[in-house]
Design a protein around this motif. Structure first.
Motif, short mmCIF file in Angstrom:
data_model
loop_
_atom_site.label_atom_id
_atom_site.label_comp_id
_atom_site.label_asym_id
_atom_site.label_seq_id
_atom_site.Cartn_x
_atom_site.Cartn_y
_atom_site.Cartn_z
N LEU A 199 58.37 -10.62 19.49
CA LEU A 199 57.42 -9.80 20.24
C LEU A 199 57.70 -9.88 21.73
CD1 LEU A 199 54.01 -10.59 18.46
CD2 LEU A 199 55.69 -8.84 17.89
N ASN A 200 57.51 -8.75 22.42
CA ASN A 200 57.61 -8.78 23.88
C ASN A 200 56.29 -9.30 24.46
OD1 ASN A 200 55.78 -6.61 23.98
ND2 ASN A 200 57.42 -5.09 24.09
N VAL A 201 56.21 -9.41 25.77
CA VAL A 201 55.04 -10.01 26.43
C VAL A 201 53.76 -9.24 26.08
CG1 VAL A 201 53.98 -10.52 28.67
CG2 VAL A 201 56.42 -10.96 28.32
N SER A 202 53.82 -7.91 26.13
CA SER A 202 52.63 -7.09 25.85
C SER A 202 52.17 -7.24 24.41
CB SER A 202 52.93 -5.61 26.14
OG SER A 202 53.26 -5.42 27.48
N GLN A 203 53.13 -7.27 23.48
CA GLN A 203 52.79 -7.42 22.06
C GLN A 203 52.17 -8.79 21.78
OE1 GLN A 203 56.81 -6.47 20.72
NE2 GLN A 203 56.03 -4.74 19.54
N LYS A 204 52.75 -9.83 22.39
CA LYS A 204 52.20 -11.18 22.22
C LYS A 204 50.77 -11.26 22.74
CE LYS A 204 56.25 -14.21 22.37
NZ LYS A 204 57.04 -15.11 23.22
N SER A 205 50.57 -10.69 23.93
CA SER A 205 49.25 -10.72 24.56
C SER A 205 48.22 -10.01 23.69
CB SER A 205 49.33 -10.06 25.94
OG SER A 205 48.05 -9.93 26.50
N ALA A 206 48.61 -8.86 23.12
CA ALA A 206 47.70 -8.09 22.26
C ALA A 206 47.34 -8.90 21.01
CB ALA A 206 48.34 -6.76 21.87
N THR A 207 48.35 -9.52 20.41
CA THR A 207 48.13 -10.31 19.18
C THR A 207 47.20 -11.49 19.45
OG1 THR A 207 50.35 -9.71 18.43
CG2 THR A 207 49.30 -11.55 17.33
N GLN A 208 47.44 -12.20 20.53
CA GLN A 208 46.61 -13.36 20.86
C GLN A 208 45.17 -12.96 21.16
OE1 GLN A 208 48.86 -15.11 24.07
NE2 GLN A 208 50.39 -16.01 22.68
N LYS A 209 45.02 -11.85 21.87
CA LYS A 209 43.66 -11.39 22.20
C LYS A 209 42.87 -11.06 20.94
CE LYS A 209 41.12 -8.07 25.07
NZ LYS A 209 40.28 -9.12 25.68
N ILE A 210 43.51 -10.35 20.02
CA ILE A 210 42.82 -9.95 18.78
C ILE A 210 42.45 -11.18 17.95
CG2 ILE A 210 43.13 -8.76 16.55
CD1 ILE A 210 44.91 -6.73 18.19
N MET A 211 43.36 -12.14 17.86
CA MET A 211 43.11 -13.33 17.03
C MET A 211 42.07 -14.26 17.65
SD MET A 211 44.81 -13.03 14.23
CE MET A 211 44.57 -14.67 13.57
N ASN A 212 42.03 -14.33 18.98
CA ASN A 212 41.20 -15.35 19.64
C ASN A 212 39.92 -14.82 20.27
OD1 ASN A 212 43.24 -17.21 19.00
ND2 ASN A 212 44.36 -16.74 20.89
N ASP A 213 39.83 -13.51 20.48
CA ASP A 213 38.67 -12.95 21.16
C ASP A 213 37.43 -13.03 20.26
OD1 ASP A 213 38.59 -10.81 23.78
OD2 ASP A 213 36.85 -10.84 22.45
N LYS A 214 36.27 -13.23 20.88
CA LYS A 214 35.01 -13.29 20.10
C LYS A 214 34.63 -11.91 19.55
CE LYS A 214 32.08 -12.68 24.17
NZ LYS A 214 30.98 -13.24 24.99
N ASN A 215 35.13 -10.84 20.21
CA ASN A 215 34.87 -9.50 19.68
C ASN A 215 35.63 -9.30 18.37
OD1 ASN A 215 33.24 -8.47 21.86
ND2 ASN A 215 35.09 -8.46 23.10
N ASN A 216 35.13 -8.37 17.53
CA ASN A 216 35.83 -8.16 16.25
C ASN A 216 36.36 -6.74 16.07
OD1 ASN A 216 33.36 -6.87 15.78
ND2 ASN A 216 33.33 -7.41 13.62
#
Length: 733
Positions: A199-216
């Motif tokens: 994954l590039n930087v943007s893809q990694k950031s998106a994945t981490q946000k979805i997995m770790n964010d309190k929003n669903n």
């Protein structure tokens, strides 16, 4: 102790759309669960029918006439507790019945006794002895030994050219036996390994946000080629590692082969595939595989949303803007809205993805109902294709009457010389839009629908795209008997003929409704083009999204303004999305891409914004128009459509309903009523069509109150009038 059950009866009539109370016999009380299918006596004659348990309780006030559950049908529940909550929400929102929603969730055919498919296979029982230790018995015994429990006796006979009589003899004397084997009716094909991409930087950031964010709930707004699919796969992988399950929705079957190819190539064959082109048996087997926890991932069209996962971690909806996520049959649900309900009920993540999000979804992002994630660059560093708008009016002035502008023709020639590939897009199938007489203006129309017939050159027939009726084309006008009958407009077939004529050496393939009716036809066409066995792919909206062909360097949009002129408030949005999406098919590999957009309306803001890949500019203009005109997402629309074979009866009834609604709406200043009036297409399949549109701030309770008024208004003519009601329909045609 449980003594009573609330049961929904398997009966289509809206008159029995409620929960009936039944006693639970002591003999079955220990086996009773929510969601079971049961046999119950129903009606005055106590006819035995199927029912579904949706409530369980200990006490009931009046038990004198309560009937008793007869038996339990299955050893598994067909709906879960969360399903029952979802059914209640959907019934209210979409003005449908309990049974309408239950049918979405339970496997097709289960009420007709559908089971897993089995066959009697031949297996070894004991070693050969005595006079049977000779040919042909030894030969058969050896074959069965090598293929133990695989083939039936007839399959063995045909495949290995051995005697059925000899097989029967070995079975009769106990050397061979028959075993029951379950036949898997699903795709067991092994796909080429699709290894994990870095994954590039943007893809990694998106994945981490979805997995770790309190929003669903999340929207990935990523330009075409930004690597949304790789993010989806990474999210699914992370969910599987956590012991969770995943649903991945694609908008239509055309995208399913590519998504299956990637997911099965990454995660192996144990992925359920679920869409409308599967047989009932295949759908049942896939449903059962999910139910029995044999798979953790499902890929499919909108119906896959209801598969019976018990530990759902994520729902992913690719190309979330697509209209096919809205059902056009009862219940007329929107898969995006239902997925949002399901995400809350199942406490799982919901990820929507699109390069051109729907106006409603992006508005929810602005209002913080959905978390927005932006991807503004292509994943592999490739550039977006350059786009050129061609004014076809100037082509006519330059005496070019071809459907290809000079620029497009030159670009096609150049790309073919380079051995690269081309996609030509038009949002209309067939050869010509309509056929008419140039002398008197007569238009050949369908006898059963108020719509012009489309000429299909392959069959040399006129076909109605609404009811499917077929008619031979007359050489003379039925009205004035002149011979000046001419084809007008353009469709995929006509483009194909023009390509054959202009580029005779090019290998051409067409993807539209007519060429993809066969069971595996989508995948067949997809593989031909993917493998480089065709130079030019001509298609309707099926080719506009999701497909990833690295050698496509040119996209031609033949008539960009076709969808602009529809009498529909979504026309601008639909045009922008189609052009932007199909443009994104070009230049996805290492070679730069070009897009030629042909139009008679080059000043259209939707076409200009699409050519410049300017979603933000388009959204700002479109959202202002929606607010000004009281359209979604600011106000709701309730479409009330009545149809009947008897025109005068239909008009009388809908006008009476209009009077009743006007009286009620006098107290509701924030709700407008349009109509009654004939629909844009006033007759389909011999049924005349009229409609009323309500627009304003109203909730589900109001919609259901209106539904009651409509049905009360036609109660004397109920059998002759069909009612169709839809909340925020995708089209007002």
């Amino acid at each position: 102790m449980l003594k009573f059950a609330g049961v929904v009866i398997n009966n289509e009539s809206s008159k029995v759309d409620r929960v009936f109370t039944y006693k639970i016999a002591e003999t079955i009380v220990s086996s009773i669960k929510l969601g079971l299918r049961v046999k119950v006596p129903f009606g005055r004659g106590n006819r035995v029918v199927d029912g579904f348990i949706v409530e369980l309780f200990e006490n009931c006030e009046n038990i004198s006439n309560i009937k008793e559950i007869i038996s339990i049908c299955d050893d598994f529940t067909v709906i879960s507790e969360n399903d029952i909550k979802l059914i209640t929400l959907m019934r209210e929102k979409y003005m449908c019945t309990y049974l309408d929603c239950i049918k979405l969730i339970m496997p097709t055919g289960i009420t007709r006794g559908m089971n897993q498919k089995v066959k009697n296979v031949v297996s070894l029982k004991c070693e050969l002895s005595g006079k049977y230790h000779k040919d042909p018995y030894e030969n058969i015994y050896t074959i069965v030994s090598d293929n133990d429990g695989i083939y039936t006796k007839s399959e063995l006979s045909k495949k290995f050219n051995v005697s059925l009589s000899s097989i029967n003899t070995l079975v009769k004397y106990g050397f061979l036996t028959y075993d029951v084997k379950i036949v898997d009716r699903f795709n067991e094909r092994v796909y080429e390994n699709y290894s994990e991409r870095k994954l590039n930087v943007s893809q990694k950031s998106a994945t981490q946000k979805i997995m770790n964010d309190k929003n669903n709930k999340f929207l990935i707004h990523g330009i075409t080629g930004s690597g949304k699919t790789e993010i989806y796969m990474q999210l699914v992988s992370l969910m599987i590692d956590k012991g969770k399950e995943a649903i991945v929705l694609v908008p239509e079957i055309a995208l399913t082969p590519q998504m299956i190819e990637r997911f099965k190539g990454r995660f192996g064959k144990n992925i359920a595939v679920f869409h409308s082109r599967l047989s009932q048996g295949e759908r049942y087997d896939e449903w059962l595989r999910v139910k029995s926890k044999k798979v953790k991932v499902a890929v499919g069209a909108r119906s896959a949303l209801f598969l019976p996962f018990s530990n759902l971690g994520i729902i992913i909806i690719d190309e979330e803007h697509e209209l096919s996520y809205k059902s056009d049959v009862t219940p007329k649900y929107n898969a995006i809205d239902v997925a949002m309900m399901k995400a809350d009920l199942e406490d799982c993540k919901l990820v929507l993805g699109s390069a051109t999000p729907s106006i409603e979804t992006y508005y929810k992002c602005e209002n913080k109902e959905i978390e927005l994630i932006e991807l503004n660059e292509r994943a592999d560093g490739a550039k977006l294709p350059s786009a050129t708008i061609v004014d076809m009016r100037e082509e006519l002035l330059n005496d070019n009457r071809s459907m290809f502008s000079g620029v497009l023709k030159q670009e096609i020639t150049t790309v073919l010389e380079k051995k690269e590939q081309i996609i030509l897009f038009i949002n209309r199938r067939g050869h010509s839009t309509f056929v008419s007489c140039r002398k008197c203006g007569y238009v050949f129309k369908c006898e059963h629908c108020d719509i012009a017939l489309t000429y299909h050159s392959d069959s040399k027939k006129l076909i109605c795209h609404y009811c499917g009726s077929v008619k031979s084309l007359s050489a003379t006008c039925p009205k004035c008997a002149s011979k000046y009958v001419k084809y007008f407009g353009v469709g995929t077939e006509k483009i194909e003929h023009e390509v054959w004529k202009t580029f005779p050496d090019a290998k051409t393939i067409r993807m539209d409704y007519d060429t993809t009716r066969g069971k595996n036809s989508f995948e067949h066409i997809y593989n031909i083009f993917k493998n480089g066995d065709a130079d030019i792919l001509i298609g309707t909206q099926m080719v506009a999204k999701g497909l990833d062909f690295k050698n496509v360097t040119l996209v031609g949009v033949i008539a960009a303004d076709l969808s602009l002129n529809l009498p529909d408030y979504r026309a601008n949005e639909r045009t922008f999305q189609l052009i932007n999406q199909v443009s994104g098919r070009a230049g996805r590999g290492s070679k730069p891409g070009k897009v030629i957009i042909q139009t008679y309306d080059p000043s259209s803001s939707a076409i200009i914004a699409a050519s410049e890949n300017d979603y933000q500019g388009f959204y700002k203009e479109e959202i202002q128009m929606r607010k000004l005109m009281d359209y979604p997402p600011f106000k709701n629309i309730l479409l009330i459509n009545l149809s009947s074979k008897f025109e005068s009866l239909l008009i009388k009834n809908i006008q009476n309903i209009g009077i009743l609604l006007k009286d009620i709406l006098q107290k509701c200043s924030n709700i407008k009523m349009l109509g009654p009036c004939p629909c844009s297409i006033s007759k389909i399949k011999e049924m005349y069509r009229w409609q009323i549109i309500l627009k304003g701030n109203f909730n589900s309770k109001f919609s259901n109150d209106i539904k009651k008024i409509v049905y009360d208004g036609i109660k004397n003519d109920y059998n002759n009038i069909r009612v169709n009601m839809d909340i925020n329909p995708t089209s007002l045609l």
